[in-house]
Each structure stands twice: as C-alpha cells, then as structure tokens.
Write an enzyme that holds these catalytic residues in place. Structure first.
Site, PDB file in Angstrom:
ATOM      1  N   CYS A   1      -5.701  -3.401   1.927  1.00 22.21           N
ATOM      2  CA  CYS A   1      -5.465  -3.510   3.369  1.00 22.21           C
ATOM      3  C   CYS A   1      -6.745  -3.661   4.187  1.00 22.21           C
ATOM      4  CB  CYS A   1      -4.647  -2.310   3.852  1.00 22.21           C
ATOM      5  SG  CYS A   1      -3.868  -2.581   5.477  1.00 22.21           S
TER       6      CYS A   1
ATOM      7  N   PRO B   1      22.101   3.186  29.046  1.00 26.92           N
ATOM      8  CA  PRO B   1      22.318   3.044  30.489  1.00 26.92           C
ATOM      9  C   PRO B   1      21.907   1.635  30.924  1.00 26.92           C
ATOM     10  CG  PRO B   1      21.147   5.086  29.977  1.00 26.92           C
ATOM     11  CD  PRO B   1      21.131   4.253  28.732  1.00 26.92           C
ATOM     12  N   LEU B   2      22.854   0.862  31.407  1.00 29.49           N
ATOM     13  CA  LEU B   2      22.628  -0.545  31.754  1.00 29.49           C
ATOM     14  C   LEU B   2      22.620  -0.683  33.269  1.00 29.49           C
ATOM     15  CD1 LEU B   2      22.297  -3.359  30.415  1.00 29.49           C
ATOM     16  CD2 LEU B   2      24.777  -3.623  30.593  1.00 29.49           C
ATOM     17  N   SER B   3      21.444  -0.951  33.833  1.00 30.12           N
ATOM     18  CA  SER B   3      21.278  -0.904  35.290  1.00 30.12           C
ATOM     19  C   SER B   3      21.491  -2.238  35.979  1.00 30.12           C
ATOM     20  CB  SER B   3      19.872  -0.405  35.622  1.00 30.12           C
ATOM     21  OG  SER B   3      18.902  -1.371  35.239  1.00 30.12           O
ATOM     22  N   GLY B   4      21.507  -3.331  35.216  1.00 35.13           N
ATOM     23  CA  GLY B   4      21.561  -4.649  35.834  1.00 35.13           C
ATOM     24  C   GLY B   4      20.193  -5.251  36.067  1.00 35.13           C
ATOM     25  N   GLY B   5      19.126  -4.557  35.605  1.00 35.59           N
ATOM     26  CA  GLY B   5      17.766  -5.068  35.719  1.00 35.59           C
ATOM     27  C   GLY B   5      17.273  -5.665  34.412  1.00 35.59           C
ATOM     28  N   VAL B   6      16.052  -6.203  34.448  1.00 32.02           N
ATOM     29  CA  VAL B   6      15.508  -6.916  33.293  1.00 32.02           C
ATOM     30  C   VAL B   6      15.303  -5.989  32.098  1.00 32.02           C
ATOM     31  CG1 VAL B   6      13.445  -8.099  32.426  1.00 32.02           C
ATOM     32  CG2 VAL B   6      14.438  -8.774  34.610  1.00 32.02           C
ATOM     33  N   ASP B   7      14.770  -4.785  32.324  1.00 29.17           N
ATOM     34  CA  ASP B   7      14.407  -3.920  31.202  1.00 29.17           C
ATOM     35  C   ASP B   7      15.621  -3.472  30.392  1.00 29.17           C
ATOM     36  OD1 ASP B   7      11.779  -4.162  31.944  1.00 29.17           O
ATOM     37  OD2 ASP B   7      11.720  -2.292  33.062  1.00 29.17           O
ATOM     38  N   SER B   8      16.631  -2.945  31.056  1.00 32.65           N
ATOM     39  CA  SER B   8      17.814  -2.505  30.309  1.00 32.65           C
ATOM     40  C   SER B   8      18.569  -3.702  29.737  1.00 32.65           C
ATOM     41  CB  SER B   8      18.733  -1.655  31.187  1.00 32.65           C
ATOM     42  OG  SER B   8      19.216  -2.390  32.295  1.00 32.65           O
TER      43      SER B   8
ATOM     44  N   LYS C   1      -9.143   3.185  -2.630  1.00 33.03           N
ATOM     45  CA  LYS C   1      -9.487   2.406  -1.443  1.00 33.03           C
ATOM     46  C   LYS C   1     -10.890   2.782  -0.974  1.00 33.03           C
ATOM     47  CE  LYS C   1      -7.396   1.043   2.997  1.00 33.03           C
ATOM     48  NZ  LYS C   1      -6.235   1.243   3.897  1.00 33.03           N
TER      49      LYS C   1
ATOM     50  N   GLU D   1       0.832  -1.197   0.000  1.00 37.98           N
ATOM     51  CA  GLU D   1       0.000   0.000   0.000  1.00 37.98           C
ATOM     52  C   GLU D   1       0.873   1.256   0.000  1.00 37.98           C
ATOM     53  OE1 GLU D   1      -3.805   1.734   2.610  1.00 37.98           O
ATOM     54  OE2 GLU D   1      -2.575   0.092   3.387  1.00 37.98           O
TER      55      GLU D   1
END
Length: 736
Positions: free
Chosen positions: A175, A355-362, A114, A45
């Site tokens: 579509c 920024p790498l924090s050591g948590g799951v998200d980063s 369309k 499209e």
C-alpha cells in the site's frame, strides 16, 4: 518455452474481525484464480483479519485468530499448486508488524513486513504497527507450534527479500510504499525483479482513482515490469469505503481493470503476460541499466516453482486496455450506495428511515438509497447469490426476488415529511413527488403539537413566552424556537424508525439516515441533536456543489423529474415564520456566505493547512478580480469566527461516508480542539494590519533579493507582534 505467466490479483469485501467470512472470501478468490490458470494470487492488505480492526490490533486474540486462519489456508487443498500472498498482523520478537505471508504447498516462503506505514488522514498505522527499517535484510522467524506442525518448518525468512522462482523474480510492496518518494519497486526493479505486487487497503476519496492508476503506470513506464495491485472493497465497519480498483499493468500499460464500486464480495482479475516483453523493454533503457549496475542486491528466497509452462507458444497473451474513470457525480451515485448496502446487511436491520424535507440534501440521500436498490436488482439479475440471500434476509421473505428498484425501495426506505407551521406547500409537494418516483413508503405528519407542548412547558415554568424575531422577539428567542423544531424532528425520526414497521405488521427496525453535507458540518450550520443526528450519514463527506451535480445526474439517468424543482429551489431550513406564505429565510443568507465559498474555505483550512492569516493571504490572490482586500478580510474573519464557535458540534457528528479531503469529522480525520478563542485576536490583527497598511512589510524573499528595503513596522502594531517582526528582520539582516 516457459516465458508467459498468468497472475491474479483481487478486490475482497473483507470485514474487520469477521475471520470466518474473510477466510471463505480468500478461499473463493484463490479458487477462481486457479480456475483461470493463475499460478500467483495476490490479496488485499491485512485481508485475514480485515484492515479496519483499529485498536483490536492490540489484542492477542486478533493475532491468534489470524494465525488460525492462516493455518486453515495452508491446510486447504484449494491453496495447493499456486503461490498465495495474504495479509495479516504478525508479532516478531514482541514487535507487531503489518505483514505479507507468502506460501506455496503448505510451506511459508517469506514473511514480508511493511516498511512505510500510512499515518495521516484516516490512517493510524503507527499506533498499532512498527515499520520494518532494515532494508534488504532478513531474520529468522520462529513459527508458532500450530504452524510448525502443519508446515514441518521451524523457522522462515522474515524481512525485506524477494522471491526467485525458476522463471522470474517477484517483489512485494504494501500500500503506502507505492506512495513514498523512493518506493521499493525502484530498487527491486533495478535488481532484476520482474513482477511487483502491492497489497492495499486504500479507501475512496472523490477524484482519487487517477492518482492511484498514474502511480502504477508510471512505476512500470520508468522501470518496466508487471505490477499487480490488490485492494479491499466495501465498508469493513466504519466511515471508510474501500473502492477496489484492482489492476494489472505492464511496461506503462493497463492490462486488467477491476471495478471501483460493486456489490460483489469477491472480484478476481487475471492476465497472461510475456516475461520477454519486460526484458526487451528494459534492454533499451540505458539510463536504467547503468543504475542497475550499481544497485545493492536484495536477499533472494529460492522457490522451486515456475509461473510459466514449458509449452506456452500458442498461449494467447492479454491485450492492453484504456482505463475507464467515473465522473465525480457517478462516484457519488455508486460509492455511498454500496456503503449503505454493506451497512444495512451487516447491521441486520430491515431498512432506512429518512426525514425528507424537499431540499437538495435529503433528496440526494433518498437518491442514494434508490441507487442502492438499482444496484441490488442488477446484481441479482446477474446471478449474484450473496446479494440475493442478503436481500431476502433484510425483507424477511425467503422466496423474494427483487426485480424493480422502485418496488424494493418501497420495502427498505421509509421517508417522512415533518411539517411545521413554518413549512411551505412547495417543499411538501416536492418531497411527496420524489417519494412517489423512487417508490419509498412515504409519511406526512405535523410536529406542531410536540413543539407547542415543549414551548408550553417552558412558559409554564418561567412565565415567559419566547417569540420569533419577526414577532418582536430577540435573537436568542428566535434561535431557540428554531432549534426546538429541529430537535423534535430528531426524536420523531427515531420513534418512527423503531416502530414504523411494527405498525405495518412487519418485523425489524430501521436505520435513521442523516443528510447534512460536508460544508454545513464544517461551518456548524446545523442544530446539535437535530435531524443531522442519525445512525449514519451517506452525504456527510460530500460538498453541496458535488451533491447538486449528483442530483442532476440522478434526474437525467434515473428519470426522476421531481428533482428539477428541488434543484431550482433556494436551500432553506424553513424554521422561521413564512412571509405571506413564502419562505422567509435561505441557508446562504443565514450563513453569511455561499456554499461555493465554504468549499474553498474547507480545502484551504484542511488540505492547504492554512490558519486565518494564511487563508487571507491566499484568497487575496485567488479572489483579486472579484473582491477587495477589505471584503476578503471580512469573509475570512466571518468564516473562522463561525467555524470556531460551532466546532463543538463536530464532536457529535453522525458517522458519515468519507468522500472529501476537507471533512471536519472530529472523531477520526480532523483532530482539532473544540473550544477556541473565537475572536482570534492575534490572527485577525495581522489581517487588519495588512488591509489598513497595504504591503507595509516586504516578504523575506524580497529582502534577501535586495528588491526592497525593510521599513519599520507601524507604531500602532501590537507590541508583541512588532517585537517578533523586528526580530525576524534582524535574523534576515544577519544572514545576508
């Protein structure tokens, strides 16, 4: 015999307003289709200008340049002897339409506008286009002079018609029309159309591919026929990732499946199918044939061209295949990684800063960049010249050839652990270990000097020194001291993103990556202008639950053992003082609810469209085995109070990959006010009355059935609500 046809569809990585690049990708797809013997080629499209032009559709330049690209296509020898079906905006009688332009050998056969426009969620097509409402009718479209000179045509058919070639009949959908209750392919099939085409601009949402495939297979199961679906692929300039999945189906079976995620800018699918299989399939469906005898016919544009060859007896036909789906965790590992690649190469930056924090998200965000590097190396290994050229431009080395994802990750990803006096040794170690395993260039630093300097300025001016709650401070002091740490990290991130490569003697800047998930954004569990403020956020549309599943997949598939300890650790912001060297706060304690509960609230709020009272009613039943009505009421009220207090944060959310149907993105997807009465007095009073009185007011359905007799509302009920309910009862009584 002339009954076997070879048709082609494609997925193209088009880019909004990149007319030169879009033209080259269209030409390449046509060239590949012809090389494989196809005599009909379908594209996505609005492929000429790119789907995501948004308000640029208002500009006459967009229409002009689209016409210029169409002229270049008509004139190219590549487009000869194949029916080409391309998408572009067209102005007809001063009305702008989203159109398919179908041409053959420098002649435009039909312009098909369309008829059903997508106008929900991320789509705003009614803002720029008008749907064609004249079913089975056409008008004359006067071609612009640049096209008249080229085609030697003054007018061409414009409207709802089908193509009738020497050997078959072809009809177009665009579509959204596939998703409508009465799609055009139904009546077209009853009127003898044997090949249906659908040009899409459909973006990725987790778990959506099943619905798309089911719609196509069901369409051809009920009515027979060949169905071609083309789709855009990649990031064409904003939050959406278009996920390909081009396909060719016939009589309820899939015969060709395109990739959902890849770094290939051009992907072409072809299939050779027997028209007699359609005719014999339809012949035995008596209910279909009865309906066909009553259907209104479509205008037919006669085309002196055949999709089949006279001598095709020995031509092999394609065999049906089983569609292969990705798991949600696999979708996350591929989709956002491809989106990151498109954003990186098209922004002409030199890499990412995270920024790498050591948590799951980063950690999940870092894994997405690593997944991107794996896909780049694999594409180069398979001989993709565009990917190789792009990666050489990014690293600024003309002879570089990536082979090891870890080595490439070290070039394009800089990670940084920003410690404070409230950070634990464990999170620092986890961040460092993950960086080592994926190969990123890792930095460790302390933000304490900057934090103390800022707090010192405040103390110098006011003569007051704020304290954390554990040291005797108030809640306001405690929150302010947490926020200043978070905001310092954002400032440091942008400083290093701009100068990190310069300090290493390299050129270019880095894109800052955010790592706030969709659940935290929904609740506003983030500091405004902290590390959630970034250039782009690849996980901003993904729930915590899905992210954990993705990280588990990365640990096993990418062999990253550092992720095991990250998954096992409690989620924490580490903004309050440690207790005996250990973390003293967790995210779920701070929020007052679990991430699993947040996902439920998010889907009910956005997808099920519930306010506080309706959400309470639904959760009463959903959680009846685990929560009392009092507990459900408290949970709902807590969520809506926090959500409404923090809604203003959604106005500044970092642009995020859209992957979830309950994204709170205020800018495009979730249009709501950001100044609420966060006490919700009327709504919460309705909830409290249900909790305190039980089911004191029977449902309207029960009253209508005579299952119960309505009793008067309790005397202490708010006067306005009591009047409304008494009025509702009188309406019901009058109607019985």
């Amino acid at each position: 015999m002339g009954r076997k046809v070879t048709v082609a569809t494609c997925a193209l990585n088009q880019w909004a307003l990149d007319f030169e690049g879009n033209l080259q990708r269209i030409l390449k797809s046509i060239e590949i289709a012809k090389h494989r013997g196809a005599r009909y080629r379908l594209g996505p499209e609005l492929e000429i200008c790119g789907y995501g032009c948004w308000d640029h559709y208002y500009e006459s330049d967009t229409l002009l340049h689209s016409l210029q690209v169409l002229a270049a296509l008509l004139e190219s020898p590549v487009t000869q002897d194949i029916i080409c079906d391309v998408g572009m905006p067209v102005m007809h009688r001063n009305v702008r339409y989203n159109c398919r332009v179908i041409f053959l050998n420098r002649k435009i056969l039909l312009i098909r506008p369309k008829m059903a426009l997508a106008n929900e969620g991320n789509y705003r097509e009614l803002r720029w286009f008008t749907p064609w409402s004249r079913s089975r009718q056409t008008e004359e479209y006067f071609l612009p002079r640049m096209l008249q000179d080229l085609t030697k045509q003054e007018t061409v058919p414009f409207g709802d018609a089908v193509l009738s070639t020497r050997d078959t009949c072809i009809g177009s959908e665009v579509c959204e029309e596939l998703w409508t209750p009465h799609s055009p392919h139904v009546d077209m099939g009853l009127d003898g159309v044997e090949i249906f085409t659908n040009a899409s601009g459909s973006h990725h949402v987790l778990r959506k591919a099943h619905a798309r495939v089911d719609l196509v297979t069901m369409a051809t199961t009920k009515n027979g026929g060949i169905y071609l679906l083309a789709n855009q692929k990649g990031c064409d300039g904003d939050r959406l990732y278009y996920d390909g999945c081009a396909l060719i189906a016939m009589n309820g079976s899939i015969f060709a499946q395109g990739s959902q995620f890849s770094l290939d800018d051009v992907e072409v699918l072809t299939a050779t199918l027997d028209l007699e299989d359609i005719r014999s399939y339809r012949a035995e469906i008596s209910s279909r044939n009865l309906a066909a005898s009553r259907v209104s016919s479509y205008p037919r544009v006669k085309v002196d061209f055949a999709l089949s060859c006279h001598e095709d007896l020995l031509e092999p036909v394609s065999e049906p295949i089983e569609w292969k789906y990705h798991s949600p965790a696999e979708e996350i590992s591929l989709g956002p990684a491809c989106w990151l690649w498109d954003f990186l190469r098209r922004s002409r930056q030199a890499g990412f800063f995270l920024p790498l924090s050591g948590g799951v998200d980063s950690a999940a965000t870092a894994c997405l960049v690593y997944s991107m590097c794996r896909q780049v190396c694999e594409a180069v290994r398979r001989g993709n010249p565009e990917v190789l050229a792009d990666v050489r431009t990014i690293v600024n080395q003309p002879s570089y050839t990536p082979q090891d994802p870890r080595e490439l990750c070290g070039r394009v990803l800089t990670t940084c652990y920003m410690a404070s006096e409230n950070s634990s040794r464990e999170t620092c170690d986890r961040a460092r270990e993950l960086a080592q395993q994926i190969g990123s260039h890792h930095i460790g630093l302390s933000i304490d000097p900057a934090v103390k300097a800022l707090v010192g300025i405040f103390s110098l001016v006011t003569g007051r020194s704020p304290r954390f709650a554990v040291h005797g401070g108030s809640g306001r002091e405690n929150l302010a001291l947490q926020n200043v740490q978070a905001r310092v990290r954002m400032v440091v991130a942008y400083l290093f993103a701009q100068l990190s490569l310069w300090s290493r003697g390299a050129s270019g800047g880095l894109l800052v990556l955010g790592s706030a998930n969709v659940d935290e954004s929904l609740l506003g569990y983030l500091t405004k202008y902290d590390c959630s403020s970034a250039d782009i956020n690849p996980i901003g549309g993904i729930s915590k639950t899905d992210l954990r599943a993705f990280v588990q997949l990365c640990m096993e598939r990418f062999q990253l053992p550092a992720l095991q300890s990250i998954l096992a650790a409690p989620a924490t912001a580490e903004l309050e003082p440690l207790a005996h060297g250990r973390v003293s706060q967790t995210d779920e304690e701070d929020m007052g609810m679990t991430y699993a509960e947040l996902s439920v609230y998010g889907r009910l709020r956005k997808v099920a469209k519930t306010g506080p009272y309706s959400m309470f009613c639904k959760l009463l039943n959903m959680w009846k085995d685990t929560c009392s009505p009092r507990q459900v009421a408290d949970k709902v009220k807590r969520f809506f109070s926090k959500y409404s207090l923090n809604r203003h944060k959604m106005t500044t959310l970092t642009p995020a990959y859209h992957a979830e149907s309950y994204s709170p993105d205020d800018n495009r997807f979730d249009l709501r006010p950001f100044l609420y009465n966060s006490r919700w007095p009327w709504q919460f009073r309705c909830i409290e009355n249900q909790v305190s009185r039980g089911r004191w007011f029977p449902s309207l359905l029960d009253i209508c059935r005579g299952n119960t007799s309505p009793s008067p509302p309790p005397a202490r009920l708010h006067r306005g609500l009591k009047s409304f309910l008494m009025f509702s009862r009188s309406v019901v009584s009058d109607s019985l």
